[in-house]
Structures are given as structure tokens and as C-alpha cells.
Design a protein around this motif. Structure first.
Motif, PDB file in Angstrom:
ATOM      1  N   TYR A  12      -3.699  -0.754  -9.182  1.00  0.00           N
ATOM      2  CA  TYR A  12      -5.017  -0.957  -8.575  1.00  0.00           C
ATOM      3  C   TYR A  12      -5.186  -2.325  -7.914  1.00  0.00           C
ATOM      4  CZ  TYR A  12      -7.425   3.182 -10.572  1.00  0.00           C
ATOM      5  OH  TYR A  12      -7.848   4.438 -10.880  1.00  0.00           O
ATOM      6  N   PRO A  13      -4.205  -2.867  -7.229  1.00  0.00           N
ATOM      7  CA  PRO A  13      -4.433  -4.108  -6.482  1.00  0.00           C
ATOM      8  C   PRO A  13      -5.105  -3.828  -5.140  1.00  0.00           C
ATOM      9  CG  PRO A  13      -2.208  -3.369  -6.095  1.00  0.00           C
ATOM     10  CD  PRO A  13      -2.836  -2.365  -7.060  1.00  0.00           C
ATOM     11  N   ALA A  14      -5.599  -4.857  -4.513  1.00  0.00           N
ATOM     12  CA  ALA A  14      -6.075  -4.786  -3.132  1.00  0.00           C
ATOM     13  C   ALA A  14      -5.147  -5.623  -2.267  1.00  0.00           C
ATOM     14  CB  ALA A  14      -7.505  -5.300  -3.030  1.00  0.00           C
ATOM     15  N   LEU A  38      10.685   6.060  -3.051  1.00  0.00           N
ATOM     16  CA  LEU A  38      11.510   6.100  -4.253  1.00  0.00           C
ATOM     17  C   LEU A  38      10.713   5.866  -5.526  1.00  0.00           C
ATOM     18  CD1 LEU A  38      14.613   4.092  -2.971  1.00  0.00           C
ATOM     19  CD2 LEU A  38      14.215   6.567  -2.902  1.00  0.00           C
ATOM     20  N   SER A  39       9.556   5.246  -5.402  1.00  0.00           N
ATOM     21  CA  SER A  39       8.750   4.917  -6.568  1.00  0.00           C
ATOM     22  C   SER A  39       7.358   5.513  -6.429  1.00  0.00           C
ATOM     23  CB  SER A  39       8.663   3.397  -6.744  1.00  0.00           C
ATOM     24  OG  SER A  39       8.096   2.809  -5.585  1.00  0.00           O
ATOM     25  N   ASN A  40       6.660   5.578  -7.550  1.00  0.00           N
ATOM     26  CA  ASN A  40       5.361   6.223  -7.613  1.00  0.00           C
ATOM     27  C   ASN A  40       4.302   5.375  -6.911  1.00  0.00           C
ATOM     28  OD1 ASN A  40       3.105   7.725  -8.312  1.00  0.00           O
ATOM     29  ND2 ASN A  40       3.778   8.045 -10.416  1.00  0.00           N
ATOM     30  N   THR A  41       3.729   5.908  -5.848  1.00  0.00           N
ATOM     31  CA  THR A  41       2.718   5.199  -5.047  1.00  0.00           C
ATOM     32  C   THR A  41       1.311   5.313  -5.623  1.00  0.00           C
ATOM     33  OG1 THR A  41       2.597   7.181  -3.664  1.00  0.00           O
ATOM     34  CG2 THR A  41       3.998   5.399  -2.894  1.00  0.00           C
ATOM     35  N   TRP A  42       1.181   5.887  -6.772  1.00  0.00           N
ATOM     36  CA  TRP A  42      -0.114   6.124  -7.403  1.00  0.00           C
ATOM     37  C   TRP A  42      -0.895   4.817  -7.565  1.00  0.00           C
ATOM     38  CZ3 TRP A  42      -0.496   8.722 -12.913  1.00  0.00           C
ATOM     39  CH2 TRP A  42      -1.828   9.039 -13.191  1.00  0.00           C
ATOM     40  N   CYS A  43      -2.041   4.753  -6.903  1.00  0.00           N
ATOM     41  CA  CYS A  43      -2.967   3.624  -6.989  1.00  0.00           C
ATOM     42  C   CYS A  43      -2.366   2.320  -6.477  1.00  0.00           C
ATOM     43  CB  CYS A  43      -3.511   3.464  -8.403  1.00  0.00           C
ATOM     44  SG  CYS A  43      -4.468   4.898  -8.920  1.00  0.00           S
ATOM     45  N   ALA A  44      -1.568   2.439  -5.424  1.00  0.00           N
ATOM     46  CA  ALA A  44      -1.053   1.268  -4.716  1.00  0.00           C
ATOM     47  C   ALA A  44      -2.052   0.805  -3.676  1.00  0.00           C
ATOM     48  CB  ALA A  44       0.282   1.615  -4.053  1.00  0.00           C
ATOM     49  N   SER A  45      -1.820  -0.384  -3.135  1.00  0.00           N
ATOM     50  CA  SER A  45      -2.595  -0.876  -2.001  1.00  0.00           C
ATOM     51  C   SER A  45      -1.791  -0.659  -0.734  1.00  0.00           C
ATOM     52  CB  SER A  45      -2.929  -2.361  -2.185  1.00  0.00           C
ATOM     53  OG  SER A  45      -1.753  -3.147  -2.062  1.00  0.00           O
ATOM     54  N   GLY A  46      -2.396  -0.973   0.420  1.00  0.00           N
ATOM     55  CA  GLY A  46      -1.684  -0.813   1.674  1.00  0.00           C
ATOM     56  C   GLY A  46      -2.264  -1.675   2.774  1.00  0.00           C
ATOM     57  N   SER A  47      -1.380  -2.229   3.594  1.00  0.00           N
ATOM     58  CA  SER A  47      -1.760  -3.042   4.754  1.00  0.00           C
ATOM     59  C   SER A  47      -0.637  -2.989   5.780  1.00  0.00           C
ATOM     60  CB  SER A  47      -1.993  -4.510   4.356  1.00  0.00           C
ATOM     61  OG  SER A  47      -3.193  -4.693   3.633  1.00  0.00           O
ATOM     62  N   PHE A  48      -0.977  -3.326   7.015  1.00  0.00           N
ATOM     63  CA  PHE A  48       0.027  -3.502   8.055  1.00  0.00           C
ATOM     64  C   PHE A  48       0.361  -4.974   8.208  1.00  0.00           C
ATOM     65  CE2 PHE A  48      -1.835   0.570   9.134  1.00  0.00           C
ATOM     66  CZ  PHE A  48      -0.750   1.317   9.581  1.00  0.00           C
ATOM     67  N   LEU A  49       1.618  -5.265   8.473  1.00  0.00           N
ATOM     68  CA  LEU A  49       2.034  -6.610   8.824  1.00  0.00           C
ATOM     69  C   LEU A  49       1.761  -6.874  10.304  1.00  0.00           C
ATOM     70  CD1 LEU A  49       5.486  -6.675   6.985  1.00  0.00           C
ATOM     71  CD2 LEU A  49       3.351  -7.728   6.195  1.00  0.00           C
ATOM     72  N   GLY A  50       1.938  -8.122  10.721  1.00  0.00           N
ATOM     73  CA  GLY A  50       1.678  -8.491  12.102  1.00  0.00           C
ATOM     74  C   GLY A  50       2.588  -7.822  13.103  1.00  0.00           C
ATOM     75  N   ASN A  51       3.754  -7.347  12.659  1.00  0.00           N
ATOM     76  CA  ASN A  51       4.677  -6.664  13.575  1.00  0.00           C
ATOM     77  C   ASN A  51       4.475  -5.160  13.602  1.00  0.00           C
ATOM     78  OD1 ASN A  51       5.691  -5.972  11.092  1.00  0.00           O
ATOM     79  ND2 ASN A  51       7.788  -6.676  11.477  1.00  0.00           N
ATOM     80  N   GLY A  52       3.460  -4.645  12.878  1.00  0.00           N
ATOM     81  CA  GLY A  52       3.162  -3.224  12.884  1.00  0.00           C
ATOM     82  C   GLY A  52       3.770  -2.441  11.749  1.00  0.00           C
ATOM     83  N   ILE A  67      -1.882 -10.715   1.789  1.00  0.00           N
ATOM     84  CA  ILE A  67      -2.160 -11.159   0.429  1.00  0.00           C
ATOM     85  C   ILE A  67      -2.418  -9.926  -0.428  1.00  0.00           C
ATOM     86  CG2 ILE A  67      -3.701 -12.461  -1.088  1.00  0.00           C
ATOM     87  CD1 ILE A  67      -4.280 -14.348   1.196  1.00  0.00           C
ATOM     88  N   ILE A  68      -1.706  -9.831  -1.559  1.00  0.00           N
ATOM     89  CA  ILE A  68      -1.919  -8.757  -2.525  1.00  0.00           C
ATOM     90  C   ILE A  68      -2.691  -9.357  -3.684  1.00  0.00           C
ATOM     91  CG2 ILE A  68      -0.838  -7.041  -4.000  1.00  0.00           C
ATOM     92  CD1 ILE A  68       1.292  -8.468  -1.295  1.00  0.00           C
ATOM     93  N   TRP A  69      -3.779  -8.686  -4.068  1.00  0.00           N
ATOM     94  CA  TRP A  69      -4.786  -9.323  -4.926  1.00  0.00           C
ATOM     95  C   TRP A  69      -5.079  -8.483  -6.170  1.00  0.00           C
ATOM     96  CZ3 TRP A  69      -6.972 -14.071  -3.718  1.00  0.00           C
ATOM     97  CH2 TRP A  69      -7.972 -14.503  -4.598  1.00  0.00           C
ATOM     98  N   GLY A  70      -4.892  -9.104  -7.363  1.00  0.00           N
ATOM     99  CA  GLY A  70      -5.387  -8.541  -8.605  1.00  0.00           C
ATOM    100  C   GLY A  70      -4.655  -7.319  -9.097  1.00  0.00           C
TER     101      GLY A  70
END
Length: 596
Positions: free
Chosen positions: A154-156, A91-105, A166-169
Motif C-alpha cells: 500500500y505505498p503511494a 514475476l511478482s505479485n502486484t497486489w496493492c502496488a503503486s504506479g508512476s511513469f518516469l520522465g522517459n515514459g 518518490i515512493i512513499w509509505g
């Protein structure tokens, strides 16, 4: 819907260095091959393998050929078997987003840019994607209940020992480079935590102040002792999230900057039991350009760095400092991929210029960079210094993989290349918007391969399980590696790691007994692809499991409630089509907050 419910659905090598790796007698013989197969429908600015057959791809909002719900798509799911793309509908612009998986996949995408189509800001967005097998899963967003504490561009991000992230910066709005006026020098957890006096809210970071200006997409990696390695600009540190302590490390050598827009590639080298999983970081490429000058004074022909810096992250290793090597050619925006045989593939990027577009005084088309790095390089971390790099036998691509390109190891053991779009919108000019997909197949894919069955759906820490294996003729020993294929964007590969597991082969060579990783610090709970690898470096197919119990990470509803009470929440872009220049200058003039 409560968050808990959502988640439930969801120089020569020293002895210290050489002991880190189990040396193979040889690597698989044969030739590398390169094949172009399929298109992604949206340009692959961000990419993550989410299952044994599918890859999640996000783009920025632009005029892509793929559509969904009556508008252009900027997300797709690419099938590795059929080579077809299915549109997704964030629904929102993913431009320059970060990404990770949670412990449940469940995969989470965080941050972004003001949206163009649906009227919802991406800057504070938090998107969930739970992989499925029926082709019906899509991105879930509910900004009134699930969102970041503040705008992040531009977060990590990094998955930690309890399966949370953890989402950083990042910056509070779109810009070519960070600056004091838009800096977001903080970090936050998802799910939110009540910690350090910040109940569900963002927590300040002095490191993200000290590393201005060039500190977008910092390099972040979880370490086996529980600390987190973080590098940005020309600095590095160890971070203890439990005590909120930042411990400086030696700076990046020779004035090289390593985070966007001076983008280097980085990876935590394979962790093995032979040396008690001693961590070692490798950072390759970047630039020595200034982060304070007007970008219009920079040239697309400016030299980049061939430097690879490597440091063992122990007390003795830190005291010894960085060890410096040189790649065969300099690169900016490279991607570093861990192969199942223990080597690192360096792909993509450019040999001159800087990241982003429409900023320098002599762009090539719109690109701030030039001279694509067409030929990958293999790096063998266990070889003696001076003989670790080679491109022998690797065919060069003819597709420039420049800014906004991605790469990932696949479950089959090939390496998928996609994306490249150093442009404001879709274009066919020089360094065009790229939808074509390529696969590099290492020589091991031409050899007889081991196979196995019996992988459990979850592998808990220290637990033992058995695999039924079928080994090629002449194979007497094997090893087992768990690889997090990670999230690729802008030359950064978040959460990518390889952990060798303790294993033993039965005398009849038909049963392999394997022990899960020692702890959630060695391998943070979450998805893993398990490869059985012969002593000559030939891997099996990497079947997927969840390391840990598969449970959702801890959820503190009080922290969530406080976040929702305390933060602004989503914004509506009334113009619907902000003009963007130089990677994300937001010129939308009418925004109003939605109610919580």
C-alpha cells in the motif's frame, strides 16, 4: 544489466479561487452514454493508460481466466480499439502496488504482496514496463539489480521535477490497516539518490508515524512551487524533498479520514496560466470511523462521508483553510477523473461500509462495503458553491464498482471503468470478481470535434511548437490542455493532473502555436495527452507526447550499488501459496533470501 541501460530502454467563489480557472461560456450539449465493451482478462485492481490505444492492467494473483506461460495471469494489456486483452507476465505479485511513469515514459510498479505462482516476493518488487506498438512488450523485473529498499504494501508514488519518482509509505507486510508494528514510515527515490545522508536508501518520515493507523495509500501530488502535497488519515502537509522538510497543513475537516481503508478520492484541480498556475487540492468522500477499533466491530452498513474538502495551496489559501462542500451522496473508494473541459467526474465506490473485505461483522458476500454508488457525479470547480455538483443526464451503471475497481480518462475523452473484486479470490457471489469494461462518453463526444496533426514526440518546457488544426464550423477560440492520465488503484489516482498550455490561434484558424509547460514542477517530465478544446468544451482526441526531453531521469550508480549492498533483496516463498485473509495477511512460513 546496469540500471542506466534499463532506463534508456525504457460559499461563493472568491476572486482568488475563480481566477484559478478559465470559465467557459458553456459546456457541450447532448447526452451522456454508457457502453459495456470488452473484458480485461484479469480483474483491474490497478490501471494506467500507456499509449493512445492500450491500457496496462494489474491484478492480484488469483484464478483469472487469462493465462500466460502455463499459469494464471495477473497482468494484461487492454486494447482500446479492439477491446481485447493480451496477457502480461509480471514475476511478482502486484497486489496493492503503486504506479508512476518516469520522465522517459517508462512505467514503474512498486511494492506488492508475497507472490503465489512464481516464488518471488512482491513486497520489495520494482517492475518496469515500456509501452510498445508491436504487442510484444512485457513487464521487466530483475530483483537482484532493481528493487526497493524495503518491503512496501500500500505505498503511494509521485513523479517529481527531474522525472524520477518518490515512493512513499506503506506497510512491511500485508494487513487490513497499518499499525506501528508493520509501519514503513519512510520514502525512497527511483532511481535511487544519494541525499540527506541516505545513499540510495529509505529516508524516515515523521508524518507517516503521526498518521497511524489509517494511512495506507497516502494522497500525494507535485505542486508548481516544487513542494509535494501529502495527505493521510486526517492530516495533510507540504513536503520539500530537497530539504527533507515536512510542513503541517490544516487537518481534514470534521474528523473525516481520507486514506485506505477509509478511502477518499482526490485530485489536483486544473492548473491554468490565468492565475499563474495556483494549485488547489480537492478531496471527496472517506469515513469518520475510528482507525483503532477492531474491524469486526464495524458494519458494512456504516455511513460514509459526502464531504468534499478543497484548499488553495498558497500562503493565503492555507490561512483560509479548507472549504467544505457535500456530494449528492456519500462515497467511500470514489475515483476522481479530470475531464478535458475542466470538470471532474466522480465515479465508482460505495455508500456504506469501509474498504477491503472479510473484516467487518456483517460482510455482504465478502465485501466490507455495501450500496454501490452506481451514478457518477460531475463537479464543476469554477461554478459557484452550491451549484457545482450534478448527475443530470448521466445514466447509472448496473455493475457494482466496489473495492479493487479503477477508472481512467482515455485518449478519446471517454472514461473507462474496470475492475471490482472485494474477495479473496475469483468468485461469482455478491459483488463478484469483475472483468467487464464500461465506457462513459460525455456529451462532448456527440459533437463535431476539433482535430490536429503535428504534435512532436517531445515537448520541452517553455518551448514553442505548431499544430495544424481543423475546427468545427463556428468555433473561433480553442485552448490546449496537457493531461497526465495517471495511475488508478483503490480510489487513488497517482500523478493525475491537467495543465492548460499557453496557445494562440492563427487568423485563418488553421495553425495553433503552443508553448510547453513552464517547468518540471508544473508538469513533471513524462507522458502527456494533448487535447485541443473548443470554447464550448469539446476536446479533440488526446494524442500522446513526452513533456521534457524524453531522457531517463538522473541515475546515480553509487546510490544503486549501496542499495544493493545494504538491503535484504528478494525473498523466495517456498510454500508457493500463502493463505490470505482480510486483505493480505501473509501466513507463508518458509522464506529464504536469495543471494545478491
Amino acid at each position: 544489466m546496469r540500471l542506466a541501460l534499463t532506463l534508456s530502454c525504457l460559499s461563493l467563489v472568491s476572486p482568488a479561487l475563480s481566477a484559478t480557472f478559465s470559465r467557459r461560456s458553456a459546456f457541450a450539449p447532448g447526452v451522456w452514454t454508457l457502453a459495456q465493451q470488452g473484458t480485461t482478462g484479469v480483474s483491474a485492481l490497478e490501471m494506467a493508460v500507456v499509449s493512445e490505444t492500450t491500457v496496462l492492467i494489474f491484478d492480484k494473483v488469483e484464478h483469472n481466466p487469462l493465462t500466460v506461460n502455463g499459469h494464471v495471469a495477473w497482468g494484461s494489456e487492454f486494447n482500446l480499439q479492439t477491446k481485447q486483452a493480451r496477457p502480461l507476465n509480471p514475476l511478482s505479485n502486484t497486489w496493492c502496488a503503486s504506479g508512476s511513469f518516469l520522465g522517459n515514459g517508462t512505467f514503474i510498479s512498486t511494492g506488492g504482496n508475497p507472490v503465489v505462482i512464481t516464488g518471488q516476493s512482491g513486497l520489495q518488487a520494482l517492475r518496469l514496463f515500456t509501452p510498445c506498438t508491436d504487442g510484444n512488450c512485457d513487464v521487466f523485473e530483475d530483483p537482484n539489480r532493481i528493487r526497493l529498499t524495503s518491503n512496501r504494501w500500500y505505498p503511494a508514488s509521485v513523479r517529481i521535477e527531474d522525472g524520477s519518482v518518490i515512493i512513499w509509505g506503506g506497510s512491511t507486510t500485508g494487513a487490513f490497516i497499518n499499525s506501528a508494528g508493520i509501519n514503513n514510515p519512510s520514502y525512497e527515490f527511483f532511481p535511487p539518490k544519494n541525499i540527506h545522508g541516505f545513499n540510495g536508501l529509505k529516508i524516515p518520515s515523521q508524518f507517516m508515524v503521526d498518521t497511524l493507523n489509517g494511512n495506507h495509500f497516502p494522497i500525494v501530488a507535485q505542486l508548481p512551487d516544487g513542494d509535494i502535497f501529502i495527505a493521510a488519515n486526517q492530516a495533510a502537509m507540504l513536503f520539500n524533498w530537497r530539504t527533507n522538510t515536512e510542513t503541517p497543513l490544516p487537518g481534514i475537516p470534521n474528523g473525516v479520514r481520507i486514506s485506505s481503508p477509509f478511502s477518499a478520492g482526490a485530485v489536483l484541480l486544473p492548473l491554468t496560466p490565468e492565475n499563474n498556475y495556483v494549485p488547489e487540492i480537492l478531496i471527496c468522500g472517506g469515513s469518520t470511523l475510528s482507525d483503532t477499533v477492531d474491524p469486526s466491530s464495524i458494519s458494512s452498513q456504516a455511513p460514509t462521508s459526502a464531504q468534499c474538502s478543497r484548499m488553495v495551496l498558497t500562503t493565503a489559501g492555507i490561512a483560509a483553510g479548507w472549504k467544505v462542500e457535500s456530494m449528492p451522496v456519500p462515497r467511500i473508494m470514489p475515483d476522481l477523473i479530470l475531464l478535458p473541459d475542466g470538470r471532474v467526474l466522480v465515479v465508482n465506490g460505495a455508500q456504506t461500509g469501509i474498504a477491503s473485505y472479510d473484516n467487518v461483522n456483517d460482510p455482504v458476500g465478502h465485501s466490507n462495503a455495501d450500496h454501490p454508488a452506481f451514478t457518477p457525479v460531475i463537479y464543476d470547480p469554477a461554478a459557484p458553491a452550491g451549484s457545482r455538483f450534478t448527475s443530470s443526464g448521466i445514466p447509472a451503471s448496473t455493475i457494482p464498482r466496489m473495492y479493487h475497481s479503477t477508472a481512467s480518462l482515455t485518449p478519446n475523452g471517454s472514461v473507462m471503468l474496470a475492475g471490482s473484486n472485494p474477495n479473496t479470490d475469483f468468485t461469482t457471489t455478491t459483488f463478484q470478481t469483475e472483468y467487464r469494461v464500461e465506457f462513459y462518453s460525455p456529451p462532448y463526444l456527440s459533437q463535431p470535434r476539433p482535430t490536429y496533426t503535428g504534435l512532436p514526440a517531445t515537448v520541452d518546457f517553455g518551448s514553442s511548437f505548431k499544430l495544424s488544426v481543423s475546427l468545427p464550423s463556428g468555433v473561433n477560440t480553442v485552448s490546449v490542455v496537457a493531461i497526465d492520465l495517471g495511475f488508478s488503484t483503490h480510489g487513488v489516482h497517482m500523478d493525475h493532473r491537467s495543465v492548460k498550455l499557453v496557445s494562440s490561434l492563427s487568423t485563418d484558424k488553421k495553425t495553433l502555436t503552443v508553448t510547453g509547460p513552464p517547468s518540471g514542477n508544473h508538469y513533471p517530465p513524462g507522458p502527456a495527452f494533448i487535447y485541443v478544446v473548443t470554447d464550448t468544451g469539446v476536446p479533440s482526441f488526446g494524442h500522446k507526447t513526452i513533456i521534457g526531453t524524453g531522457a531517463s531521469p538522473p541515475v546515480d550508480q553509487g546510490a544503486i550499488d549501496n542499495l544493493l549492498r545494504s538491503t535484504t533483496g528478494p525473498q523466495l516463498d517456498l510454500q508457493g501459496s500463502p493463505t490470505e485473509s482480510g486483505e493480505g495477511s501473509d501466513t507463508a512460513t518458509a522464506v529464504i533470501p536469495l543471494t545478491n
